[in-house]
Design a protein around this motif. Structure first.
Motif, short mmCIF file in Angstrom:
data_model
loop_
_atom_site.label_atom_id
_atom_site.label_comp_id
_atom_site.label_asym_id
_atom_site.label_seq_id
_atom_site.Cartn_x
_atom_site.Cartn_y
_atom_site.Cartn_z
N ASN A 64 0.84 -1.21 0.00
CA ASN A 64 0.00 0.00 0.00
C ASN A 64 0.87 1.26 0.00
O ASN A 64 0.43 2.32 0.40
CB ASN A 64 -0.95 0.01 1.20
CG ASN A 64 -0.23 0.09 2.54
OD1 ASN A 64 0.79 -0.54 2.75
ND2 ASN A 64 -0.80 0.86 3.47
N ARG A 65 2.10 1.09 -0.46
CA ARG A 65 3.04 2.22 -0.53
C ARG A 65 3.16 2.73 -1.95
O ARG A 65 3.17 1.96 -2.91
CB ARG A 65 4.42 1.78 -0.02
CG ARG A 65 5.48 2.89 -0.07
CD ARG A 65 6.80 2.40 0.51
NE ARG A 65 7.36 1.32 -0.27
CZ ARG A 65 8.13 1.50 -1.35
NH1 ARG A 65 8.42 2.72 -1.77
NH2 ARG A 65 8.62 0.45 -2.00
N ARG A 71 -1.23 4.26 1.66
CA ARG A 71 -2.68 4.42 1.50
C ARG A 71 -3.42 3.77 2.65
O ARG A 71 -3.12 2.63 3.04
CB ARG A 71 -3.13 3.80 0.17
CG ARG A 71 -4.62 3.97 -0.12
CD ARG A 71 -4.96 3.53 -1.52
NE ARG A 71 -4.80 2.09 -1.70
CZ ARG A 71 -5.79 1.21 -1.49
NH1 ARG A 71 -6.97 1.61 -1.05
NH2 ARG A 71 -5.57 -0.08 -1.70
N SER A 72 -4.39 4.47 3.20
CA SER A 72 -5.20 3.95 4.28
C SER A 72 -6.37 3.15 3.71
O SER A 72 -7.02 3.59 2.75
CB SER A 72 -5.75 5.09 5.15
OG SER A 72 -6.78 4.61 6.00
N GLY A 85 -1.61 9.11 -6.55
CA GLY A 85 -1.34 7.80 -5.97
C GLY A 85 -2.24 6.72 -6.56
O GLY A 85 -3.39 6.98 -6.95
N THR A 86 -1.74 5.51 -6.64
CA THR A 86 -2.50 4.39 -7.19
C THR A 86 -3.60 3.96 -6.23
O THR A 86 -3.34 3.70 -5.05
CB THR A 86 -1.58 3.19 -7.47
OG1 THR A 86 -0.52 3.61 -8.34
CG2 THR A 86 -2.34 2.05 -8.11
N VAL A 87 -4.83 3.86 -6.73
CA VAL A 87 -5.97 3.41 -5.93
C VAL A 87 -6.74 2.36 -6.73
O VAL A 87 -6.68 2.33 -7.97
CB VAL A 87 -6.91 4.57 -5.55
CG1 VAL A 87 -6.19 5.57 -4.66
CG2 VAL A 87 -7.43 5.26 -6.80
N PRO A 88 -7.48 1.46 -6.08
CA PRO A 88 -8.26 0.46 -6.81
C PRO A 88 -9.44 1.09 -7.54
O PRO A 88 -9.88 2.20 -7.19
CB PRO A 88 -8.72 -0.49 -5.69
CG PRO A 88 -8.72 0.34 -4.46
CD PRO A 88 -7.58 1.31 -4.62
#
Length: 277
Positions: A64-65, A71-72, A85-88
């Motif tokens: 999650n880095r 990322r929380s 930032g990469t998110v789903p």
């Protein structure tokens, strides 16, 4: 290149797991060109962070880095803030939220404390992957009572589980690949035995095909896989680390007094003499 990387990984497996980060830094200073391969192959201790929006704790790892930010799973935001930032995807994010709730219940049932986090990400082939993290720290601040309080004052440690999986949907079924790593650390300090540090890590893999009724089936399927894997690895750790350590200690140090041992030897000699008559 392969031989050098294999040698470094073999060295990391033999060095004390309590000093993983320090040993990694030393190897990266010697061979910085292997940084990506080495960091991607060695599981490091999980960091405990707090989501600023909700105040809830979560675990940070390489999965999650993004850069220097993490990322929380609760707010889906990076700390420190990261614009790109990469998110789903939105569909996978909904599954991630449900998975965090489900494994938070699992954590409470099996660990009775600690912290859990689930992170999912999309893959190029249309499937997805994820990681399920657990961490529980044992420390004297848990306010035990009586005899347990005296023991806890001298005992610290941690249990960390990292379960990385890939899911590939095949119609009404899915194929899962799971790689599980458990890192265990126990430190006991007593006046009689001195300082005892029992630490180690264990990694196992498994592949399973399971049926799908809807997207929530992924949570149930991976949950069963992780539950079975943790039970097997916990039993193996108990046999390898605790069982073998107990055998070695008992072989090296007698639990009976010297006077008692002398009496037993004298009795054996007397019995042997009676038999020879």
């Amino acid at each position: 290149m392969g031989d050098v990387l294999d040698s470094m990984l073999d060295l990391m497996r033999r060095l004390p797991p309590t000093r993983i980060e320090e040993n990694l830094d030393s190897l990266l200073n010697i061979c910085p060109e292997y940084a990506d391969d080495l960091l991607g192959s060695v599981d490091q201790p999980l960091k405990l962070l707090t989501d600023k929006a909700s105040g809830r704790e979560y675990l940070a790892c390489d999965y999650n880095r993004d850069g220097d930010s993490y990322r929380s799973p609760w707010s889906n935001e990076y700390d420190p803030p990261l614009e790109d930032g990469t998110v789903p995807s939105s569909k996978l994010r909904r599954l991630e939220i449900a998975a965090n709730d489900a494994f938070d219940t699992y954590r409470e049932m099996y660990y009775e404390g600690g912290v859990s986090s689930v992170f999912l990400w999309d893959q190029d082939d249309g499937g997805f992957a994820g990681v399920v993290l657990f961490k529980k720290i044992i420390n004297p601040d848990q306010n035990p009572s009586g005899e347990e309080e005296e023991k806890a004052e001298n005992s610290t440690g941690s249990w960390q589980s990292i379960h990385v999986f890939e899911a590939s949907e095949r119609g009404r079924s899915a194929h899962y690949k799971l790689t599980s790593t458990i890192m265990l650390e126990m430190v006991t300090k007593t006046g009689e035995a001195g300082d005892v540090n029992l630490s180690g890590s264990l990694t196992r893999q498994n592949e399973v095909d399971a049926t799908l009724s809807d997207q929530s089936s992924h949570i149930a399927n991976t949950g069963r896989m992780i539950e079975d894997m943790e039970i097997k690895m916990r039993n193996l750790l108990q046999e390898v680390y605790f069982g073998k350590t107990r055998d070695i200690v008992f072989d090296l140090r007698s639990i009976e007094g010297m006077e008692r041992a002398k009496q037993q030897k004298a009795l054996q000699r007397e019995l042997v003499g009676l038999i020879k008559r």
